[in-house]
Design a protein around this motif. Sequence first.
Motif, mmCIF file in Angstrom:
data_model
loop_
_atom_site.group_PDB
_atom_site.id
_atom_site.type_symbol
_atom_site.label_atom_id
_atom_site.label_comp_id
_atom_site.label_asym_id
_atom_site.label_seq_id
_atom_site.Cartn_x
_atom_site.Cartn_y
_atom_site.Cartn_z
ATOM 1 N N SER A 118 -8.897 6.343 17.292
ATOM 2 C CA SER A 118 -9.763 7.692 17.474
ATOM 3 C C SER A 118 -8.657 9.007 17.020
ATOM 4 O O SER A 118 -9.075 10.135 17.061
ATOM 5 C CB SER A 118 -10.222 8.085 18.786
ATOM 6 N N ILE A 119 -7.384 8.576 16.451
ATOM 7 C CA ILE A 119 -6.487 9.681 16.226
ATOM 8 C C ILE A 119 -6.904 10.536 15.060
ATOM 9 O O ILE A 119 -7.806 10.044 14.246
ATOM 10 C CB ILE A 119 -5.323 8.797 15.829
ATOM 11 N N ASN A 120 -6.688 11.753 15.013
ATOM 12 C CA ASN A 120 -7.118 12.607 14.087
ATOM 13 C C ASN A 120 -6.138 12.881 13.164
ATOM 14 O O ASN A 120 -5.034 12.461 13.252
ATOM 15 C CB ASN A 120 -7.683 14.028 14.378
ATOM 16 N N ARG A 121 -6.568 13.388 12.004
ATOM 17 C CA ARG A 121 -5.641 13.511 10.718
ATOM 18 C C ARG A 121 -4.311 14.141 11.036
ATOM 19 O O ARG A 121 -3.412 13.755 10.624
ATOM 20 C CB ARG A 121 -6.553 13.932 9.634
ATOM 21 N N ASP A 122 -4.424 15.237 11.701
ATOM 22 C CA ASP A 122 -3.227 16.195 11.979
ATOM 23 C C ASP A 122 -2.197 15.297 12.707
ATOM 24 O O ASP A 122 -0.950 15.450 12.389
ATOM 25 C CB ASP A 122 -3.479 17.492 12.623
ATOM 26 N N GLU A 123 -2.745 14.722 13.772
ATOM 27 C CA GLU A 123 -1.939 13.861 14.864
ATOM 28 C C GLU A 123 -1.210 12.795 14.035
ATOM 29 O O GLU A 123 -0.169 12.414 14.191
ATOM 30 C CB GLU A 123 -2.599 13.276 15.804
ATOM 31 N N LEU A 124 -1.762 12.057 13.280
ATOM 32 C CA LEU A 124 -1.452 10.945 12.595
ATOM 33 C C LEU A 124 -0.458 11.505 11.560
ATOM 34 O O LEU A 124 0.629 10.924 11.476
ATOM 35 C CB LEU A 124 -2.585 10.471 11.635
ATOM 36 N N MET B 246 0.843 -1.237 0.132
ATOM 37 C CA MET B 246 0.065 -0.240 0.155
ATOM 38 C C MET B 246 0.676 1.512 -0.062
ATOM 39 O O MET B 246 2.105 0.904 -0.182
ATOM 40 C CB MET B 246 -1.014 -0.218 1.000
ATOM 41 N N SER B 247 0.142 2.471 0.187
ATOM 42 C CA SER B 247 0.943 3.575 0.219
ATOM 43 C C SER B 247 2.189 3.833 1.176
ATOM 44 O O SER B 247 2.166 3.130 2.304
ATOM 45 C CB SER B 247 0.180 5.057 0.058
ATOM 46 N N VAL B 248 3.288 4.475 1.144
ATOM 47 C CA VAL B 248 3.988 4.734 1.984
ATOM 48 C C VAL B 248 3.504 5.189 3.552
ATOM 49 O O VAL B 248 3.610 4.774 4.428
ATOM 50 C CB VAL B 248 5.177 5.872 1.504
ATOM 51 N N TYR B 249 2.737 6.280 3.189
ATOM 52 C CA TYR B 249 1.803 6.859 4.113
ATOM 53 C C TYR B 249 1.040 5.641 5.135
ATOM 54 O O TYR B 249 1.172 5.617 6.319
ATOM 55 C CB TYR B 249 0.916 7.697 3.640
ATOM 56 N N ASP B 250 0.339 4.795 4.310
ATOM 57 C CA ASP B 250 -0.440 3.816 4.904
ATOM 58 C C ASP B 250 0.178 2.635 5.685
ATOM 59 O O ASP B 250 -0.318 2.451 6.464
ATOM 60 C CB ASP B 250 -1.332 3.189 3.900
ATOM 61 N N ASN B 251 1.395 2.446 5.111
ATOM 62 C CA ASN B 251 2.110 1.691 5.796
ATOM 63 C C ASN B 251 2.462 1.993 7.089
ATOM 64 O O ASN B 251 2.523 1.071 8.144
ATOM 65 C CB ASN B 251 3.799 1.526 5.026
ATOM 66 N N ILE B 252 2.867 3.342 7.591
ATOM 67 C CA ILE B 252 2.944 3.848 8.772
ATOM 68 C C ILE B 252 1.722 3.952 9.626
ATOM 69 O O ILE B 252 1.578 3.565 10.615
ATOM 70 C CB ILE B 252 3.970 4.802 8.783
ATOM 71 N N ALA B 253 0.775 4.587 8.753
ATOM 72 C CA ALA B 253 -0.596 5.003 9.559
ATOM 73 C C ALA B 253 -1.333 3.597 9.969
ATOM 74 O O ALA B 253 -2.082 3.718 11.085
ATOM 75 C CB ALA B 253 -1.338 5.671 8.561
ATOM 76 N N LEU B 254 -1.104 2.718 9.278
ATOM 77 C CA LEU B 254 -1.659 1.425 9.371
ATOM 78 C C LEU B 254 -1.938 1.005 11.202
ATOM 79 O O LEU B 254 -2.874 0.841 11.828
ATOM 80 C CB LEU B 254 -1.211 0.283 8.624
ATOM 81 N N ALA B 255 -0.396 0.797 11.356
ATOM 82 C CA ALA B 255 -0.301 0.289 12.764
ATOM 83 C C ALA B 255 -0.582 1.620 13.901
ATOM 84 O O ALA B 255 -1.202 1.037 14.983
ATOM 85 C CB ALA B 255 1.212 -0.072 12.868
ATOM 86 N N VAL B 256 -0.506 2.596 13.670
ATOM 87 C CA VAL B 256 -0.875 3.776 14.388
ATOM 88 C C VAL B 256 -2.191 3.880 14.925
ATOM 89 O O VAL B 256 -2.917 3.848 15.612
ATOM 90 C CB VAL B 256 -0.128 5.217 14.093
ATOM 91 N N ARG B 257 -2.834 3.802 13.517
ATOM 92 C CA ARG B 257 -4.362 3.684 13.551
ATOM 93 C C ARG B 257 -5.272 2.600 14.316
ATOM 94 O O ARG B 257 -6.062 2.506 15.160
ATOM 95 C CB ARG B 257 -5.158 3.597 12.281
ATOM 96 N N GLU B 258 -4.248 1.503 14.286
ATOM 97 C CA GLU B 258 -4.739 0.366 14.746
ATOM 98 C C GLU B 258 -4.748 0.314 16.268
ATOM 99 O O GLU B 258 -5.454 -0.181 17.060
ATOM 100 C CB GLU B 258 -3.966 -1.004 14.250
ATOM 101 N N HIS B 259 -3.610 0.976 17.086
ATOM 102 C CA HIS B 259 -3.589 1.177 18.197
ATOM 103 C C HIS B 259 -4.165 2.592 18.806
ATOM 104 O O HIS B 259 -4.485 2.491 19.965
ATOM 105 C CB HIS B 259 -1.846 1.166 18.728
#
Lengths: 312, 350, 276
Positions: C139-145, C123-136
């Motif tokens: 409720s994270i917002n976009r800016d924080e992510l 998947m995209s570079v961004y999603d590679n990192i965002a995936l795990a963060v979102r998982e844990h």
Amino acid sequence: MARLSFAHVRSRFWMAACWVSAAVVLAVCAGIVLAMAARGIGALEPSFFTTDPQPSFEESLAGGIRAPLAGSVILAVSGILAVFLPSLGAAIYLAEYMDEQKLGTRAIRLGLEVLAGVPSVVFGFWGLAVFSQPIFAFLSDSAGGDATSAFGRSFLVGALVMAVHILPFVVKVMEEAIRAVPRALREAGYALGLTKWRMIKRVVLPSAAPGIVTAIVLGLGLIVGDTAIVWLTVGGTMTMSGADAWWLPHNWLPVLKGTGSTLTTFIFYSSPAGEGNAPGKAYGAAFVLLALVVALNAFVAWIGRQRSIKAQ
Amino acid sequence: MSYDRMEGTDMSSSQEAAIRLRFSRADGSLGRLGTEKLVERALAFSAASSGAAILFVIAFVFMKAYPLLARDGLAWLARADWDGAVMEAWWNPDFWRFGALPLLVGTFATTTGALMVAVPLGVGCAIILSEVAPPGLGRILATAVRLLSGVPSVIFGLVGLTVVVPFVQKTFITEELGLRYVDVPLDGQSLLAGSLVLAFMIIPFVVAVSADAMRSVPESYRFGGLALGMTKWRTIAKLVIPPALPGIVAGIVLATARGIGEAIAMAMVAGGLANIPHLDRGFVAFLEPVRTLASAIVENGEGMSVLQVESALFSLGATLLVVSVVTSILARAAFSRLRTKTGLATERAI
Amino acid sequence: MNDVAEVVLPAVPTAGTASVDVACEPWAVQAAGVSSWYGSNQVLKDVDICIPQRRITALIGPSGCGKSTFLRCVNRMNDLIRGFRMQGTVSVHGEDINGPQVDVTLLRRTVGMVFQHPNPFPMSVYDNIALAVREHKPSINRDELDGIVEQSLKDAHLWDEVKDRLSGSALGLSGGQQQRLCIARALAVKPEVLMLDEPCASLDPIATGKIEELLLQLRERYTIIIVTHNLAQARRISDEMAFFLMGEMLEQGPTQQVLAAPQREETAAYLDGSYG
């Protein structure tokens, strides 16, 4: 010229025989496509797609394929909707959770294999008998309005039977796609602290998505190409019995509960084998059907190519 | 570094109490594990309901076949009157003497005839595809085979009915022949037409599975043979085909299963009569109409409102079920003998 | 269904608070008497090892000696392998990883892992990192992510190379970039220990150099355990070294000391190049 030894003559003879068989297969394939084109293209005027079939002994008055074409689409979409969740669930379970040692799971696997080999006509007849039971009357318009038996023929019935028929095949392709997701990706997911289901949902399913789409498209192809189940369970009416204006949303439920035809049953009905006796129309419809099937196959091949490009 | 290496191993209890928990759940909660169990159950349920669907199909078919099986055992398989029996059952509610032998013979004859055409052509085509064809031609051939396997059976029926049947009629059936054998209609819809059409419906199975099995034979076998001075053909016949044989057999078994189960195309081209071809008439037997088990279900489907006919048709369905179970077990056995690696097409075919 | 699961999740400890405890926990990872088996095949024999905090510890030894198996014991990746069995205790910051109340997913967040072959998700570079963060932190917002993604990529020295192609597929990156992406992904969930299993095995010397440089900087904030075949690499970057042979941990000590004066003949022989 040097004299050829017996061994070389023999080799050439058999290789030539192989070439001939390849040529015959190619020729038959081309022949079918050309026969469709030569006899079917004449029927393909705009009105062919915009008029419904008319019962007539005169071929020029026999109308077009609007209702059967819509029927194919309706049946394919509703059949896929019915099969999607159960098959995806079963495929995930078989690929990810199943304990191969357990008797129950082995029985499911064997059962799917057996179900995959059952001819569609058996499913069609089975479906007709099952859905004619009074408790299933809500799926089909009861012919005489009596409560003792259901009519047992409708798009809904056809879609459900199709779902059972294509289930083993769809599960198999989906399971293959899920199993093909590299171990390294699963480990990466687990190492990030994902639970098993979250890992499957976030890592495995997105990676297997092209394969899952392939399963769906192949399933669409099976539904669009089948005749026996449609003939037995969607009823033999050439137009929609539910409502003529099938495209209006408030008619959708009556149409689904009513009978109709698809391209395949239209072809069967209009061919010399049926009663319509409009072979020109049959060829026109067959040409459209073949184009549909080829387009679906091309789409599957395209997905495969995309996947192999990505993998490089 | 000045720390004592073993200091950390025996921690005093006060130190232990000071540990900030990083990954244990002191409250004993399950965290996400609850959801996990729920999801697993839901997935197991969908797998099990697929299993239940299978059981239901099989049980229902046998249940509906039971009235005939209970009265007649398997005798209906050996009796030779189908069309007449179906007619009689319409008005005689006590009539149970069905005879499915013509349908069995018809199924056996069309499938055997189709295999006689499809096996040599299919294996030859597979040899070209896997051993000989340059990449470009190989792609065209593979596309043609895939297209052939995707052509709906009703299209085979249509082409058969409008091309093959008239061809058989014009080429083989003379007026004199028609007058000599008046007991069966000789109009081109025949065992011969049925076998020819069926042959090209099942060829893709033979080609795809055989070519796959041959491709999985290691290159070194071929180099070895050619290096010994064997001709191309001998190399293929002696070194490639033997290890691929289980795959070829599996392809043939799958093709047979497909042939036995084909209903629509056979209903269109094989003739509308449950007739046992008269072998004593020689070649004319091939020109006689036949009906198969599967096509009988389509053609006599309107008889479902009659209890006996319904039961008889479900008995045919049960026969087809048993046959398809047996063939899938046979194909499985053949595949398990194919120890070499097999590709996707093979797996997908079963 | 997912949202229900997230609500149940308690607050997750973050690396930021870890510094408070450092004084009383000199060891990041301790193993005592660890033996393990795949089926009947014993791969670790009574391993005792102590991994110090905020250092780079290199596990060296010939292939098949159990180094990778040991790593996979620490974050319990071996649980996924049928027939795996383990004896002895492993603790991370004093907390038993096999304790009855351990949540393996939290353990694996605490102990991050990078694999031998770069394994970015397709998947995209961004999603590679965002995936795990979102998982844990669902409720994270976009800016924080966005902030976490950027910080992780910067920490992994990858930001400048990919900042213009965050939405492009991660599979389009070079091997070295992919491996740094995997490191960034592991850092994004804020682990305390980072384990790397021969991270440079499939990389060229330049990409390897970048990763080594990166690890030297990360050692200020993370405990790093690296399995490597490359002695020169171990010499360049590690503070501490442990030598494995045939499933046993034979010798552990500060890198310079082990290299200069190995205590065991086997270690000396390995350092001389007598084993593969």
